[in-house]
Design a protein around this motif. Sequence first.
Motif, PDB file in Angstrom:
ATOM      1  N   LYS A 192       8.419  12.164  18.627  1.00  0.00           N
ATOM      2  CA  LYS A 192       9.061  13.322  17.955  1.00  0.00           C
ATOM      3  C   LYS A 192      10.295  12.855  17.198  1.00  0.00           C
ATOM      4  O   LYS A 192      10.524  13.210  16.053  1.00  0.00           O
ATOM      5  N   ARG A 193      11.101  12.043  17.885  1.00  0.00           N
ATOM      6  CA  ARG A 193      12.357  11.546  17.288  1.00  0.00           C
ATOM      7  C   ARG A 193      12.077  10.748  16.015  1.00  0.00           C
ATOM      8  O   ARG A 193      12.842  10.776  15.059  1.00  0.00           O
ATOM      9  N   LEU A 194      10.919  10.068  15.982  1.00  0.00           N
ATOM     10  CA  LEU A 194      10.557   9.289  14.792  1.00  0.00           C
ATOM     11  C   LEU A 194      10.002  10.170  13.675  1.00  0.00           C
ATOM     12  O   LEU A 194       9.780   9.697  12.565  1.00  0.00           O
ATOM     13  N   GLY A 195       9.750  11.409  14.011  1.00  0.00           N
ATOM     14  CA  GLY A 195       9.330  12.358  12.976  1.00  0.00           C
ATOM     15  C   GLY A 195       7.850  12.685  12.956  1.00  0.00           C
ATOM     16  O   GLY A 195       7.406  13.457  12.099  1.00  0.00           O
ATOM     17  N   LYS A 250       0.857  -1.195   0.000  1.00  0.00           N
ATOM     18  CA  LYS A 250       0.000   0.000   0.000  1.00  0.00           C
ATOM     19  C   LYS A 250       0.888   1.238   0.000  1.00  0.00           C
ATOM     20  O   LYS A 250       2.081   1.148   0.310  1.00  0.00           O
ATOM     21  N   ILE A 251       0.279   2.374  -0.255  1.00  0.00           N
ATOM     22  CA  ILE A 251       1.040   3.632  -0.192  1.00  0.00           C
ATOM     23  C   ILE A 251       1.650   3.753   1.200  1.00  0.00           C
ATOM     24  O   ILE A 251       0.981   3.485   2.197  1.00  0.00           O
ATOM     25  N   GLN A 252       2.923   4.145   1.241  1.00  0.00           N
ATOM     26  CA  GLN A 252       3.570   4.312   2.549  1.00  0.00           C
ATOM     27  C   GLN A 252       3.914   5.785   2.720  1.00  0.00           C
ATOM     28  O   GLN A 252       4.741   6.327   2.012  1.00  0.00           O
ATOM     29  N   TRP A 253       3.232   6.442   3.642  1.00  0.00           N
ATOM     30  CA  TRP A 253       3.519   7.855   3.865  1.00  0.00           C
ATOM     31  C   TRP A 253       4.598   7.996   4.936  1.00  0.00           C
ATOM     32  O   TRP A 253       4.917   7.031   5.633  1.00  0.00           O
ATOM     33  N   THR A 254       5.148   9.200   5.070  1.00  0.00           N
ATOM     34  CA  THR A 254       6.217   9.388   6.059  1.00  0.00           C
ATOM     35  C   THR A 254       5.601   9.772   7.405  1.00  0.00           C
ATOM     36  O   THR A 254       4.476  10.264   7.469  1.00  0.00           O
ATOM     37  N   ALA A 255       6.390   9.562   8.461  1.00  0.00           N
ATOM     38  CA  ALA A 255       5.894   9.868   9.815  1.00  0.00           C
ATOM     39  C   ALA A 255       5.473  11.334   9.922  1.00  0.00           C
ATOM     40  O   ALA A 255       4.510  11.664  10.621  1.00  0.00           O
ATOM     41  N   SER A 256       6.181  12.185   9.202  1.00  0.00           N
ATOM     42  CA  SER A 256       5.872  13.618   9.323  1.00  0.00           C
ATOM     43  C   SER A 256       4.485  13.947   8.755  1.00  0.00           C
ATOM     44  O   SER A 256       3.960  15.031   8.961  1.00  0.00           O
ATOM     45  N   GLY A 257       3.877  12.965   8.066  1.00  0.00           N
ATOM     46  CA  GLY A 257       2.532  13.175   7.536  1.00  0.00           C
ATOM     47  C   GLY A 257       1.440  12.822   8.531  1.00  0.00           C
ATOM     48  O   GLY A 257       0.259  13.007   8.246  1.00  0.00           O
ATOM     49  N   GLN A 290       4.265  14.409  13.813  1.00  0.00           N
ATOM     50  CA  GLN A 290       3.859  15.744  14.295  1.00  0.00           C
ATOM     51  C   GLN A 290       3.107  15.514  15.610  1.00  0.00           C
ATOM     52  O   GLN A 290       2.022  14.931  15.594  1.00  0.00           O
ATOM     53  N   VAL A 291       3.682  15.967  16.707  1.00  0.00           N
ATOM     54  CA  VAL A 291       3.095  15.628  18.010  1.00  0.00           C
ATOM     55  C   VAL A 291       2.510  16.866  18.692  1.00  0.00           C
ATOM     56  O   VAL A 291       3.130  17.931  18.720  1.00  0.00           O
ATOM     57  N   LEU A 297      -8.063  18.656  19.017  1.00  0.00           N
ATOM     58  CA  LEU A 297      -8.664  17.522  18.293  1.00  0.00           C
ATOM     59  C   LEU A 297      -8.652  17.777  16.786  1.00  0.00           C
ATOM     60  O   LEU A 297      -8.404  16.863  15.990  1.00  0.00           O
ATOM     61  N   ALA A 298      -8.878  19.026  16.403  1.00  0.00           N
ATOM     62  CA  ALA A 298      -9.011  19.354  14.974  1.00  0.00           C
ATOM     63  C   ALA A 298      -7.722  19.078  14.199  1.00  0.00           C
ATOM     64  O   ALA A 298      -7.767  18.920  12.980  1.00  0.00           O
ATOM     65  N   ARG A 299      -6.561  19.010  14.886  1.00  0.00           N
ATOM     66  CA  ARG A 299      -5.296  18.764  14.177  1.00  0.00           C
ATOM     67  C   ARG A 299      -4.797  17.339  14.445  1.00  0.00           C
ATOM     68  O   ARG A 299      -3.641  17.026  14.212  1.00  0.00           O
ATOM     69  N   THR A 300      -5.665  16.453  14.960  1.00  0.00           N
ATOM     70  CA  THR A 300      -5.184  15.134  15.391  1.00  0.00           C
ATOM     71  C   THR A 300      -5.735  13.993  14.527  1.00  0.00           C
ATOM     72  O   THR A 300      -6.946  13.839  14.399  1.00  0.00           O
ATOM     73  N   ASP A 301      -4.806  13.157  14.004  1.00  0.00           N
ATOM     74  CA  ASP A 301      -5.195  11.958  13.252  1.00  0.00           C
ATOM     75  C   ASP A 301      -5.229  10.721  14.153  1.00  0.00           C
ATOM     76  O   ASP A 301      -6.061   9.844  13.979  1.00  0.00           O
ATOM     77  N   VAL A 302      -4.259  10.650  15.080  1.00  0.00           N
ATOM     78  CA  VAL A 302      -4.238   9.530  16.032  1.00  0.00           C
ATOM     79  C   VAL A 302      -4.294  10.124  17.432  1.00  0.00           C
ATOM     80  O   VAL A 302      -3.384  10.858  17.845  1.00  0.00           O
ATOM     81  N   LEU A 303      -5.382   9.812  18.134  1.00  0.00           N
ATOM     82  CA  LEU A 303      -5.588  10.363  19.482  1.00  0.00           C
ATOM     83  C   LEU A 303      -5.147   9.315  20.500  1.00  0.00           C
ATOM     84  O   LEU A 303      -5.702   8.212  20.547  1.00  0.00           O
ATOM     85  N   VAL A 304      -4.147   9.670  21.300  1.00  0.00           N
ATOM     86  CA  VAL A 304      -3.629   8.743  22.308  1.00  0.00           C
ATOM     87  C   VAL A 304      -4.064   9.262  23.671  1.00  0.00           C
ATOM     88  O   VAL A 304      -3.776  10.407  24.022  1.00  0.00           O
ATOM     89  N   CYS A 305      -4.761   8.433  24.446  1.00  0.00           N
ATOM     90  CA  CYS A 305      -5.249   8.905  25.742  1.00  0.00           C
ATOM     91  C   CYS A 305      -4.381   8.360  26.875  1.00  0.00           C
ATOM     92  O   CYS A 305      -4.329   7.154  27.106  1.00  0.00           O
TER      93      CYS A 305
END
Length: 321
Positions: free
Chosen positions: A160-163, A133-140, A165-166, A192-200
Motif C-alpha cells: 500500500k505504502r508503495l502505491g 520499456k514503458i514504465q507504469w506507476t505502482a498505482s496502475g 492497489q491492494v 480475482l476479476a480485479r487482480t493482475d498479480v495474485l499472491v498466495c
Amino acid sequence: MAKGALGLLITGGTDNWSPERWRERFLALCPARKIVMLPDASVAAADIHYVAVWKPKSGAVAALPNLKVIFNLGAGVDAVLADSSLPNVPLVRVSSANLTSRMTEYVVMHVLMLHRQQRYYDAAQRERIWNPKIQWTASGLRVGILGLGQIALDSVEVLKRLGFQVAGWSRMRRSIAGVECFFGDEGFAPFLARTDVLVCLLPLTPQTRGILNRKTFSLLARDGVFGAPAIINAGRGGLQVEPDILAALDDGTLSAAVLDVFALEPLPLDSPFWSHPKVTISPHNAADTDADAISRDVVAQIEDFERGLPLSNVVDRERGY
Ligand code: NDP
Ligand code: OXD
C-alpha cells in the motif's frame, strides 16, 4: 520433581536446521530438562510432556501417553495435521515478527520485479540491449493477496505504502483501511476479476488445496498492464496444481509464475519449472526462520504453561490453521 522431557521429531534440515543443532539449542536454554531426539530408548515415552516437530513422521507423536503440547517449528502446520493419529493436545505454531518481515521482503521484492520488468532487463543486459520499456506507476497495478493472516497483513501495508492497489481474500469478513477486502466463496471471483498479480499466502488445508488451478487463473483480470496476470505462491506447494500453471503459462493465460513452494520438495531435477522462461523459483526459503528465536519462544511457552499461563499461537485444529 523432574521436569517433563522435551522430545524432538525433526525431519531433514542441514546446518542450522539439523536435528542435532536444535537439540544443542534447547539444551543450552534449559539444562535442567531432558531433551531427546525421538525415538530414544533411554527415556520412557510417559516422561515426554512436550514435542518440538518439523514434518514429523506419521504416527510418531501418537505413542506419547502424557504429551501436553506439540510445538511446530514453522508457521504452516499442514504436515503435522496430515497425521490422523495426532493426539488431541494443543498444537502451537510459529508466528513471529521476524518471520513475517522476511516474508514481506519476498512478496514485495517479487511484486516489484514483475512491476519493474526486471527479468526483461536481466535478459537484455546479457544481450547488451539498451531498450527501455514503458514504465507504469505502482498505482496502475492491482495486487490481490489470497489470505489476510499474520504474514499477508504486513505485506499489504508495505505494498500500500508503495502505491499498489491492494486487495485481499480471507475466509471471514475483514476490514482493512485502504484495502479492498473480499471473503468466502462469494468473494472469490470478484477478487480475482480485479487482480493482475495474485499472491498466495494461504495455509494448506482441505479447503485451500489446489486453489491455484486453471479455473482460478482464467478468472484473473486480463485488462491489466502486463496483458496477462502473474502469480506468486509462497504458501505451500499443495495449493498449486502444477500442470495447470505450466499450461496457463504456455497458452498465455498467465504471464509469469514466481514459486517458492512445490508439491514435491526439493524440486525434482527433471521438473520443467527449472528452465521455464516465465518461471522464477526459490527453494522454499521465502522466509528463513530464526531458529534461536523459535527455540527461546518454545522454552518460554513451556515455562509459562507449567505456571498455568495460556499458550500463544495455538492452532485451531477444526479450521486447519
Ligand atoms: P494465518 O493463519 O495468520 O492466516 C491465514 C489466512 O488465510 C487467514 O487470513 C485466513 O482467513 C486465510 N484462509 C485460510 N483458509 C481460507 C479459506 N478456505 N478461504 C479463504 N481464506 C482462508 O497464517 P500466516 O499468515 O501466518 O501464514 C500463512 C502461510 O504461509 C502458512 O500457513 C505457511 O503455509 C506459509 N508460510 C510459508 C513460508 C515460506 O517460507 N514459504 C514461511 C512461513 C509461512 P481468516 O482471516 O478469515 O481466518
Ligand atoms: C513455515 C515455512 O511454515 O518455513 O514456517 O514454510
